[in-house]
Write a protein that holds these residues in place. Structure first.
Motif, PDB file in Angstrom:
ATOM      1  N   ARG A 183       0.806  -1.212   0.000  1.00  0.00           N
ATOM      2  CA  ARG A 183       0.000   0.000   0.000  1.00  0.00           C
ATOM      3  C   ARG A 183       0.846   1.272   0.000  1.00  0.00           C
ATOM      4  O   ARG A 183       0.611   2.194  -0.757  1.00  0.00           O
ATOM      5  CB  ARG A 183      -0.924  -0.004   1.219  1.00  0.00           C
ATOM      6  CG  ARG A 183      -1.999   1.050   1.166  1.00  0.00           C
ATOM      7  CD  ARG A 183      -2.959   0.906   2.315  1.00  0.00           C
ATOM      8  NE  ARG A 183      -2.343   1.314   3.572  1.00  0.00           N
ATOM      9  CZ  ARG A 183      -2.615   0.769   4.751  1.00  0.00           C
ATOM     10  NH1 ARG A 183      -3.457  -0.230   4.828  1.00  0.00           N
ATOM     11  NH2 ARG A 183      -2.031   1.214   5.852  1.00  0.00           N
ATOM     12  N   LYS A 184       1.837   1.328   0.868  1.00  0.00           N
ATOM     13  CA  LYS A 184       2.672   2.521   0.990  1.00  0.00           C
ATOM     14  C   LYS A 184       4.099   2.298   0.515  1.00  0.00           C
ATOM     15  O   LYS A 184       4.778   3.233   0.105  1.00  0.00           O
ATOM     16  CB  LYS A 184       2.721   2.965   2.458  1.00  0.00           C
ATOM     17  CG  LYS A 184       1.389   3.367   3.056  1.00  0.00           C
ATOM     18  CD  LYS A 184       0.952   4.733   2.585  1.00  0.00           C
ATOM     19  CE  LYS A 184      -0.300   5.198   3.314  1.00  0.00           C
ATOM     20  NZ  LYS A 184      -0.758   6.509   2.847  1.00  0.00           N
ATOM     21  N   ALA A 185       4.555   1.055   0.601  1.00  0.00           N
ATOM     22  CA  ALA A 185       5.966   0.761   0.359  1.00  0.00           C
ATOM     23  C   ALA A 185       6.108  -0.332  -0.695  1.00  0.00           C
ATOM     24  O   ALA A 185       5.200  -1.119  -0.935  1.00  0.00           O
ATOM     25  CB  ALA A 185       6.639   0.329   1.667  1.00  0.00           C
ATOM     26  N   GLY A 186       7.297  -0.378  -1.297  1.00  0.00           N
ATOM     27  CA  GLY A 186       7.542  -1.329  -2.384  1.00  0.00           C
ATOM     28  C   GLY A 186       8.322  -2.564  -1.981  1.00  0.00           C
ATOM     29  O   GLY A 186       8.924  -3.227  -2.837  1.00  0.00           O
ATOM     30  N   HIS A 187       8.329  -2.910  -0.691  1.00  0.00           N
ATOM     31  CA  HIS A 187       9.132  -4.048  -0.230  1.00  0.00           C
ATOM     32  C   HIS A 187       8.766  -5.351  -0.943  1.00  0.00           C
ATOM     33  O   HIS A 187       9.653  -6.102  -1.366  1.00  0.00           O
ATOM     34  CB  HIS A 187       8.954  -4.244   1.279  1.00  0.00           C
ATOM     35  CG  HIS A 187       9.481  -3.128   2.112  1.00  0.00           C
ATOM     36  ND1 HIS A 187      10.832  -2.925   2.315  1.00  0.00           N
ATOM     37  CD2 HIS A 187       8.837  -2.139   2.787  1.00  0.00           C
ATOM     38  CE1 HIS A 187      10.997  -1.860   3.097  1.00  0.00           C
ATOM     39  NE2 HIS A 187       9.815  -1.366   3.390  1.00  0.00           N
ATOM     40  N   LEU A 188       7.474  -5.641  -1.055  1.00  0.00           N
ATOM     41  CA  LEU A 188       7.074  -6.915  -1.646  1.00  0.00           C
ATOM     42  C   LEU A 188       7.395  -6.959  -3.132  1.00  0.00           C
ATOM     43  O   LEU A 188       7.942  -7.951  -3.635  1.00  0.00           O
ATOM     44  CB  LEU A 188       5.584  -7.167  -1.410  1.00  0.00           C
ATOM     45  CG  LEU A 188       5.057  -8.529  -1.891  1.00  0.00           C
ATOM     46  CD1 LEU A 188       5.802  -9.679  -1.212  1.00  0.00           C
ATOM     47  CD2 LEU A 188       3.558  -8.654  -1.635  1.00  0.00           C
ATOM     48  N   ALA A 189       7.076  -5.882  -3.847  1.00  0.00           N
ATOM     49  CA  ALA A 189       7.381  -5.836  -5.278  1.00  0.00           C
ATOM     50  C   ALA A 189       8.877  -6.007  -5.521  1.00  0.00           C
ATOM     51  O   ALA A 189       9.302  -6.809  -6.359  1.00  0.00           O
ATOM     52  CB  ALA A 189       6.891  -4.516  -5.876  1.00  0.00           C
ATOM     53  N   LEU A 190       9.695  -5.256  -4.778  1.00  0.00           N
ATOM     54  CA  LEU A 190      11.145  -5.327  -4.970  1.00  0.00           C
ATOM     55  C   LEU A 190      11.697  -6.672  -4.508  1.00  0.00           C
ATOM     56  O   LEU A 190      12.596  -7.234  -5.147  1.00  0.00           O
ATOM     57  CB  LEU A 190      11.828  -4.192  -4.216  1.00  0.00           C
ATOM     58  CG  LEU A 190      13.323  -4.014  -4.506  1.00  0.00           C
ATOM     59  CD1 LEU A 190      13.548  -3.642  -5.968  1.00  0.00           C
ATOM     60  CD2 LEU A 190      13.931  -2.957  -3.596  1.00  0.00           C
ATOM     61  N   GLY A 191      11.161  -7.194  -3.398  1.00  0.00           N
ATOM     62  CA  GLY A 191      11.619  -8.490  -2.903  1.00  0.00           C
ATOM     63  C   GLY A 191      11.362  -9.601  -3.896  1.00  0.00           C
ATOM     64  O   GLY A 191      12.212 -10.475  -4.124  1.00  0.00           O
ATOM     65  N   ILE A 192      10.183  -9.572  -4.519  1.00  0.00           N
ATOM     66  CA  ILE A 192       9.855 -10.568  -5.543  1.00  0.00           C
ATOM     67  C   ILE A 192      10.743 -10.370  -6.765  1.00  0.00           C
ATOM     68  O   ILE A 192      11.346 -11.307  -7.292  1.00  0.00           O
ATOM     69  CB  ILE A 192       8.364 -10.467  -5.944  1.00  0.00           C
ATOM     70  CG1 ILE A 192       7.465 -10.905  -4.785  1.00  0.00           C
ATOM     71  CG2 ILE A 192       8.082 -11.326  -7.178  1.00  0.00           C
ATOM     72  CD1 ILE A 192       5.984 -10.634  -5.029  1.00  0.00           C
ATOM     73  N   GLY A 193      10.836  -9.120  -7.218  1.00  0.00           N
ATOM     74  CA  GLY A 193      11.585  -8.837  -8.435  1.00  0.00           C
ATOM     75  C   GLY A 193      13.063  -9.137  -8.315  1.00  0.00           C
ATOM     76  O   GLY A 193      13.682  -9.675  -9.231  1.00  0.00           O
ATOM     77  N   LYS A 194      13.636  -8.801  -7.159  1.00  0.00           N
ATOM     78  CA  LYS A 194      15.073  -9.017  -6.986  1.00  0.00           C
ATOM     79  C   LYS A 194      15.403 -10.501  -6.986  1.00  0.00           C
ATOM     80  O   LYS A 194      16.420 -10.928  -7.540  1.00  0.00           O
ATOM     81  CB  LYS A 194      15.545  -8.366  -5.688  1.00  0.00           C
ATOM     82  CG  LYS A 194      17.053  -8.258  -5.590  1.00  0.00           C
ATOM     83  CD  LYS A 194      17.481  -7.446  -4.380  1.00  0.00           C
ATOM     84  CE  LYS A 194      19.004  -7.332  -4.344  1.00  0.00           C
ATOM     85  NZ  LYS A 194      19.477  -6.651  -3.128  1.00  0.00           N
ATOM     86  N   ALA A 195      14.539 -11.314  -6.383  1.00  0.00           N
ATOM     87  CA  ALA A 195      14.772 -12.759  -6.348  1.00  0.00           C
ATOM     88  C   ALA A 195      14.492 -13.408  -7.695  1.00  0.00           C
ATOM     89  O   ALA A 195      15.224 -14.298  -8.130  1.00  0.00           O
ATOM     90  CB  ALA A 195      13.909 -13.399  -5.255  1.00  0.00           C
ATOM     91  N   ALA A 196      13.437 -12.962  -8.363  1.00  0.00           N
ATOM     92  CA  ALA A 196      13.053 -13.588  -9.633  1.00  0.00           C
ATOM     93  C   ALA A 196      13.934 -13.135 -10.786  1.00  0.00           C
ATOM     94  O   ALA A 196      14.118 -13.871 -11.760  1.00  0.00           O
ATOM     95  CB  ALA A 196      11.592 -13.273  -9.937  1.00  0.00           C
ATOM     96  N   GLY A 197      14.474 -11.917 -10.709  1.00  0.00           N
ATOM     97  CA  GLY A 197      15.301 -11.412 -11.802  1.00  0.00           C
ATOM     98  C   GLY A 197      14.491 -11.052 -13.033  1.00  0.00           C
ATOM     99  O   GLY A 197      14.944 -11.267 -14.164  1.00  0.00           O
ATOM    100  N   ASN A 198      13.307 -10.487 -12.827  1.00  0.00           N
ATOM    101  CA  ASN A 198      12.474 -10.064 -13.962  1.00  0.00           C
ATOM    102  C   ASN A 198      13.052  -8.804 -14.595  1.00  0.00           C
ATOM    103  O   ASN A 198      14.023  -8.236 -14.095  1.00  0.00           O
ATOM    104  CB  ASN A 198      11.035  -9.821 -13.494  1.00  0.00           C
ATOM    105  CG  ASN A 198      10.965  -8.736 -12.439  1.00  0.00           C
ATOM    106  OD1 ASN A 198      11.471  -8.911 -11.339  1.00  0.00           O
ATOM    107  ND2 ASN A 198      10.362  -7.611 -12.773  1.00  0.00           N
ATOM    108  N   ALA A 199      12.437  -8.354 -15.663  1.00  0.00           N
ATOM    109  CA  ALA A 199      13.017  -7.270 -16.457  1.00  0.00           C
ATOM    110  C   ALA A 199      13.097  -5.948 -15.687  1.00  0.00           C
ATOM    111  O   ALA A 199      14.122  -5.270 -15.709  1.00  0.00           O
ATOM    112  CB  ALA A 199      12.206  -7.083 -17.747  1.00  0.00           C
TER     113      ALA A 199
END
Length: 421
Positions: A183-199
């Motif tokens: 809602r306020k922070a990008g922790h989950l989005a970044l945590g998923i993205g950093k581990a998955a290595g998406n574009a």
């Protein structure tokens, strides 16, 4: 050990998160071991603030047997907010007193923590209150490096989803715009993205100047697509933090949809389809340049919240539940539980308060940290060096079938979009 404490009540507020049941079970077992009565208060503050004390269940070894394996919440949950009306707050306290509850464990995020703070202040010492930080958003102000419970499970499952989307994108030569909760922070989005290595992953914290224009967001995504096409890749997955719409210019926010808010005044981001809006704006841009590309939107959130906890969260939440009950047994009050370097660390409510909002402080992603900078290095994102290199400009201009000058005019400031939005 238990002093004057005789009866503990446990309630859950806010959205679900993996590990709630583990907290309930561990807290109950610790209370029972000291001869206390422990009851569950159904649906958060919903019934209590109405003066209805009938929605309770006794918690014992039979009612909570092995629930730590399961997702969801035995006590259900709600976003009912007793602090919106002083009468509701007083009624909530009166309801707890009529149930003879002298120790209260609240399980929830920043809004539930704020309600717990206000309730404890009103009680004036007649009610011991302890809060257990729960949110898959990971945005409560815990010590550095300590997750809120449920975050690691949500990230784990989110990575599995994104991995499959990446394979599908590559197989079918398409893009996915995946919107992750936060809602306020990008922790989950970044945590998923950093581990998955998406574009590419885009989070609210990277935009220092607000309001944010929708055109800036679409330009960043367009730049990522062009960069991948220049490398011979017509596919990719972009992860977007769902809180991005809160930064938008009001004129642009109206394009995303009607703004609905919950009982705490927060935008209901599930009702704002930012992924679909960005898909449409980016596809219009691509069509302008004669590029045909399929973009599919995907929301990642609800399927994470009630998942069975992974072993990390299962163990972590049992520790938190034990520490919450132990804190009350030792006469503790007005604090949030945390475990720092293996030791129980109570965080006083007064230290959690944001003086500007009057609510619990929000922990944001530190975009100056190595954690974020490393993530950024591995993204397929149009950066300053891409718009200053003659070789890169020539390559990307060819992708768009435009002149180098037109490319520079379009993307020259893209690396600064997160600074000057």
């Amino acid at each position: 050990m238990k002093g004057n404490l005789k009866k503990i009540g446990i309630l859950v507020g806010g959205g679900p998160a993996p590990g709630i049941n583990s907290v309930i079970e561990a807290a109950m077992l610790r209370g029972l071991s000291e001869g206390l009565e422990v009851i569950g208060l159904m649906d958060g503050f919903h019934w209590l603030m109405q003066g209805d004390t009938s929605h309770i269940i006794p918690l014992n070894e039979d009612t909570v047997h092995r629930i730590h394996f399961r997702g969801g919440s035995l006590l259900r949950t709600s976003r009912a907010n007793p602090t919106k009306d002083p009468k509701h707050l007083k009624t909530t306290l009166a309801s707890l007193q009529s149930l003879n509850i002298d120790g209260l464990i609240t399980i929830g995020g920043d809004d539930t923590a704020s309600s717990a703070m206000r309730l404890e202040q009103l009680a004036g010492g007649s009610l011991q209150v302890v809060h257990v930080p729960k949110t898959i958003d990971n945005d409560l102000c815990l010590p550095h490096g300590i997750s809120t419970f449920g975050f690691q499970t949500a990230r784990h499952l989110g990575v599995e989803i994104v991995k499959n989307l990446m394979v599908d994108a590559h197989t079918t030569s398409r893009w996915y715009f995946a919107v992750a909760m936060g809602r306020k922070a990008g922790h989950l989005a970044l945590g998923i993205g950093k581990a998955a290595g998406n574009a590419i992953t885009i989070i609210p914290e990277e935009f220092h100047h607000r309001p944010l224009r929708l055109s800036n967001l679409s330009n960043i995504l367009l730049g990522s697509i062009i960069k991948r096409l220049g490398a011979g890749r017509p596919d990719g997955v972009a992860i977007l933090a769902e809180g991005l719409p809160e930064l938008l210019n009001p004129e642009d926010l109206s394009e995303v949809g009607d703004v609905e808010r919950d009982e705490h005044g927060n935008i209901r981001f599930a009702e704002l389809d930012i992924g679909q809006v960005l898909k449409e704006t980016v596809q219009r841009e691509l069509k302008h340049y004669g590029i045909k590309l399929t973009i599919v939107t995907k929301n990642i959130g609800y399927e994470l919240r009630c998942a069975d906890p992974i072993p990390y969260d299962m163990e972590y939440t049992r520790d938190l539940g034990y520490c919450a009950a132990q804190f009350l047994l030792e006469g503790g009050n007005a604090a949030m539980v945390a475990i720092d370097t293996g030791k129980f660390t109570p965080l006083p409510f007064k230290d959690m308060l944001d003086p500007d909002t009057g609510k619990a402080k929000i922990r944001l992603v530190d975009v100056e940290s190595e954690y974020y900078k490393i993530a950024r290095q591995y993204m397929a994102r149009m950066e300053r060096e891409d718009v200053e290199s003659h070789e890169a400009i020539a390559k990307f201009s060819q992708v768009l079938k435009i002149s180098p000058e037109d490319f520079t005019q379009k993307f020259g400031n893209i690396s600064e979009d997160n600074r000057n939005s």
